[in-house]
Structures are given as C-alpha cells and as structure tokens.
Design an enzyme around this catalytic site. Structure first.
Site, mmCIF file in Angstrom:
data_model
loop_
_atom_site.group_PDB
_atom_site.id
_atom_site.type_symbol
_atom_site.label_atom_id
_atom_site.label_comp_id
_atom_site.label_asym_id
_atom_site.label_seq_id
_atom_site.Cartn_x
_atom_site.Cartn_y
_atom_site.Cartn_z
ATOM 1 N N LYS A 215 42.177 41.153 41.003
ATOM 2 C CA LYS A 215 41.424 40.027 40.292
ATOM 3 C C LYS A 215 41.014 38.667 41.102
ATOM 4 O O LYS A 215 40.166 38.132 40.686
ATOM 5 C CB LYS A 215 42.665 39.830 39.401
ATOM 6 C CG LYS A 215 41.777 38.765 38.089
ATOM 7 C CD LYS A 215 41.000 38.898 37.700
ATOM 8 C CE LYS A 215 39.780 37.694 36.875
ATOM 9 N NZ LYS A 215 39.638 37.146 35.721
ATOM 10 N N CYS A 269 37.541 30.221 35.516
ATOM 11 C CA CYS A 269 37.916 31.314 36.530
ATOM 12 C C CYS A 269 37.745 30.833 37.579
ATOM 13 O O CYS A 269 38.215 31.107 38.465
ATOM 14 C CB CYS A 269 37.763 32.090 35.494
ATOM 15 S SG CYS A 269 37.893 32.833 33.880
#
Ligand code: SAJ
Length: 419
Positions: A215, A269
């Site tokens: 991720k 993010c």
C-alpha cells in the site's frame, strides 16, 4: 456451505469504514459499525451519512432500513472485525501515530472469541499488524494470537489495505483487486474468504509485512512520479519551454507516461504514506524523501510566481484564486495545496484575493478573516475584476470559462487547463 462470517464489525466509520460497512451490508452480511463518535453513530442509525461520497447516501439508507447495517459506540461480539481508523503523524514530525489502532484493539479485545478474524485496513507502516496482534494479546491473555503460536492461534490477524479513490469509492471497493497479508497463511486465506463476499476483483494473499509495504509503495510510486512532473515544470519555466507540450510529446513514446505537474500534492494519502517508508528506512529511502520535498516545495514556487506577477500591477493588485480542493470535482479541502497557497498569499498581503471554490458553499474557516480575502461564487465574475488569475484546481466548471475574460490578465495556470 454456511458463511463463516455472518456478523462483521467495522471499527471506524470514516471515509473508508462507512462505505465498506455499507457495501458488506448490501451483500447480505450483518454489519455493526463501531465508532467512538456518538454523532456518527446516531447519524448512521437514522440511515444518514456524515461524509460526501457519490451513491453512499442511498446505500446506507437502504441497508439500515433493511436491518443489515447499524452502528454503536459499545463493542459487540462478531465473527470478524475490520479496523479502518486514521494513522496520522505523531506531533509535527513524520513518524506514524498508531494510537487509534491501539485504542481500537483495546476496545474490541473484551468481546473477542476463539475463531475470530481481525483485519487491519488502515494504511500502516510495516510491522503495524504484528503490533495489533500484540495489543490484542496483552488485553486477552486467555486467547492465543498468531505472533505467539502461528497457525494454532485462536484469533487470526491480517492486513488488507484499502486502495479506493475518493469519488469512486463504491465502485472501487467492489472492482479493485485486494491484497490480503496474513500473519500466517491461514490468516490470509480467511481474510480472502471474507473479502470474497463483496469484492469482484481478485483477492491476492501474501504476508502482513508485504501487504503493508504494498500500500505504501503504491502511493509512493505516484508521489515520485508526480514529483518528476513537478520538477520538470520548474526546469521548463527556467528554460522557456511549455511543460505541458513537452510532456505531451514525451508521452508519445510507447514506454513513457509522465503524470501532470500541479500546485503540489494534497489529500491524506499520497502526501502522507511515503513518509511511513522514509521513517522506516531513512538512510535508504532517498528518492522517496526527495520526491516529498519536491512536491511540498511546489506551493512555495506558485506563491513566488504570483509575487512576481503582482509587481507589475499599479495600485492594489487583485488576484482571482480559482479552486481550493485537493483535486478536481470534489469538495475535499484536507491537506490541499490550493488552501495552503490561498492562505499564504493572504498572509503575505499581496492584494485583494477573490477566492472561488464551486464545490463548497462558503469561505472555509481557515481563510475567514485573513487579509484581503473575499468569497466569490462565480469564476468569471472573479476573473473580470482580477489583474492576476491563478488556476489552482482543474475543476470541470473552470474549463468552461470564456477565454475572452482572460485577455489582458496575467494567467498562472498551475494545471495546464487553459492551454
Ligand atoms: N496529482 C498531481 N498530478 C497527477 C496526479 C495527481 O498533481 O498527475 C495530485 C492531485 O491533484 C492531488 C494528489 O496528487 O492533489 C493526490 O490525488 P490522486 O488522485 O492521485 O490520489 P488520492 O490521494 O485521491 O488517492 C490515492 C490513490 N492512490 C493511487 O492512485 C496510487 C487511491 O487509490 C488510494 O486508495 C488513496 O490514495 C489512499 O487512500 O491511499
């Protein structure tokens, strides 16, 4: 065969947890949303939502009305627990703060049973899933966990990072492939079995550390590639080359695909996750660190461009500042470079600042009361009054601006939208 996961508890009902809970409920799982915020719980139990995401309102309304989704502030037993809580930075630095994961673990520990599966969805530094397993074990010495006894554990623990794009969450939750990293192979297989209830993409199993790093790698990859485009934009400005034309030409090569320069990288993010890699191996993560610095430096460069542009204006300069969101066609202002630029221009007292953001209804609190800031609802009205036009977000509505309004103005188009 009976589904081994009939009752699922979603811990954290935010931008990821709430849509995931609703999608699982729409596929016939009994879902309990657990959140520490009573307002969020009350809102959901009324069939309503506290965040903006296309299609989510109707899905939550329907699943709550059908009895598949409800929320609580008190932990209840379930077959599986999914944790989707924030992992911000600690203080002003770049070290990840896992305290929300730890408090979630301690919150659900009393209701855990042998046979349960606990999945960490929050974007996490490498090693966080092992820490989760340890926190659960500390709170429940009567149960065994994978870091202690491997495959023989009473409770399985895995990491399955969310990878959905804001604005497309309900599609991507179902269609994207999922990486499921188990602390043991059985933990991963059980995780995959849970996600197969609602994911139509592939569920690919690996170990927890690889899933954590996967991720972070995805978002760091994008950050590094945006940094390359942003660095090119500075070099091109100095050399008198149109960076957009340049990238268009270079991208005609079959193996080149340069991303777009902009005023900086925002959101919660891409501007955050690469730091988790840097923090875990600072001496090795040189490129990833530099990319962060390049992207974080871009708002300052844009401010300098405006500073130069207003120098040639006689009298009080008027600057039209178009867009505040962190990316096009959304209302999300968190970590937005456009917000940072607007605030810094105001604090530098460069002139009147006519701020336009069609996706929010009023001037954001962070800009209220700053010198020279005025809220204008229509882009063309702001442009007509301006000496300098600063385009910060490529919202679709701005592409429709009548180009004739721009004549005689100094245009700083950070997104290359009006070329
Ligand atoms: N940006 C550029 N140039 C580009 C592309 C983006 O300047 O060519 C800027 C945007 O304007 C924005 C920022 O980057 O300020 C981030 O936007 P984004 O659309 O690239 O990504 P996010 O933050 O909305 O979502 C990302 C996604 N990750 C990847 O595409 C690898 C999403 O799939 C993740 O689930 C999400 O982060 C997350 O939650 O981690």
């Amino acid at each position: 065969m009976k589904n081994q996961f009939e009752r699922v508890c979603m811990v954290g009902l935010g931008y990821i947890g709430l849509p995931t809970a609703a999608v699982m409920a729409s596929r016939g799982l009994k879902v309990i949303g657990l959140d520490v915020n009573p307002h969020v719980v009350e809102t959901l139990n009324k069939g309503k939502i506290h965040i903006v995401e296309p299609g989510l309102d109707a899905l939550v309304h329907g699943t709550v009305a059908d009895g598949f989704l409800r929320a609580t502030v008190t932990p209840e037993s379930a077959d599986a627990f999914l944790i989707a809580v924030p992992t911000p930075f600690m203080g002003d630095g770049h070290e990840p703060d896992l305290s929300y994961i730890e408090s979630s673990a301690r919150n659900i520990a009393p209701v855990l049973k042998a046979g349960n599966l606990v999945i960490l969805e929050s974007t996490s530094p490498v090693g966080a899933t092992e820490k989760l397993s340890r926190w659960l074990a500390e709170a429940r010495p009567d149960l065994t966990f994978p870091h202690q006894v491997g495959e023989a554990a009473d409770v399985n623990v895995a990491h399955c990072p969310e990878r959905v794009l804001p604005g497309r969450v309900l599609h991507e939750l179902v269609d994207n492939d999922r990486v499921i990293g188990g602390m043991t192979p059985k933990c991963a297989e059980r995780g995959a079995a849970l996600y197969k209830n609602f994911v139509e993409g592939e569920c690919i199993v690996t170990n927890a550390r690889t899933a954590e790093m996967a991720k972070l790698t995805e978002n760091a990859f994008r950050d590094v590639n945006i940094a390359f485009a942003n660095e090119l934009s500075l070099i091109c400005d100095r050399l008198g080359i149109d960076v957009w034309e340049l990238i268009g030409l270079a991208n005609r090569h079959p193996r080149v695909n340069i991303l777009k320069p902009g005023p900086g990288v925002g959101g919660h993010c891409i501007a955050v996750d690469p730091w988790f890699i840097v923090d875990s191996a600072p001496d090795l993560a040189k490129l990833i660190h530099t990319a962060r610095d390049v992207n974080d430096g871009k708002p300052h460069y844009v401010i300098d461009q405006v500073r130069s542009a207003v120098k040639s204006v006689s009298g009080m300069p008027v600057i039209a500042c178009l867009g505040l969101a962190f990316k096009p066609d959304i209302d999300d202002l968190r970590e937005s470079p456009a917000m940072e630029i607007a605030a810094d221009l105001a604090l530098a007292k460069m002139g009147r600042l006519l701020v336009v953001e069609p996706h929010v209804t009023e001037l954001p609190k962070a800009l209220v009361g700053l010198p020279g800031v005025e809220w204008v609802t229509d882009a063309e009205i702001a442009i007509k009054q301006a000496d300098v036009v600063l385009l910060l977000v490529d919202h679709r509505v701005f592409s429709q601006v009548d180009r004739a309004c721009l004549e005689g103005k100094t245009v700083i188009d950070t997104r290359g939208m009006w070329r």
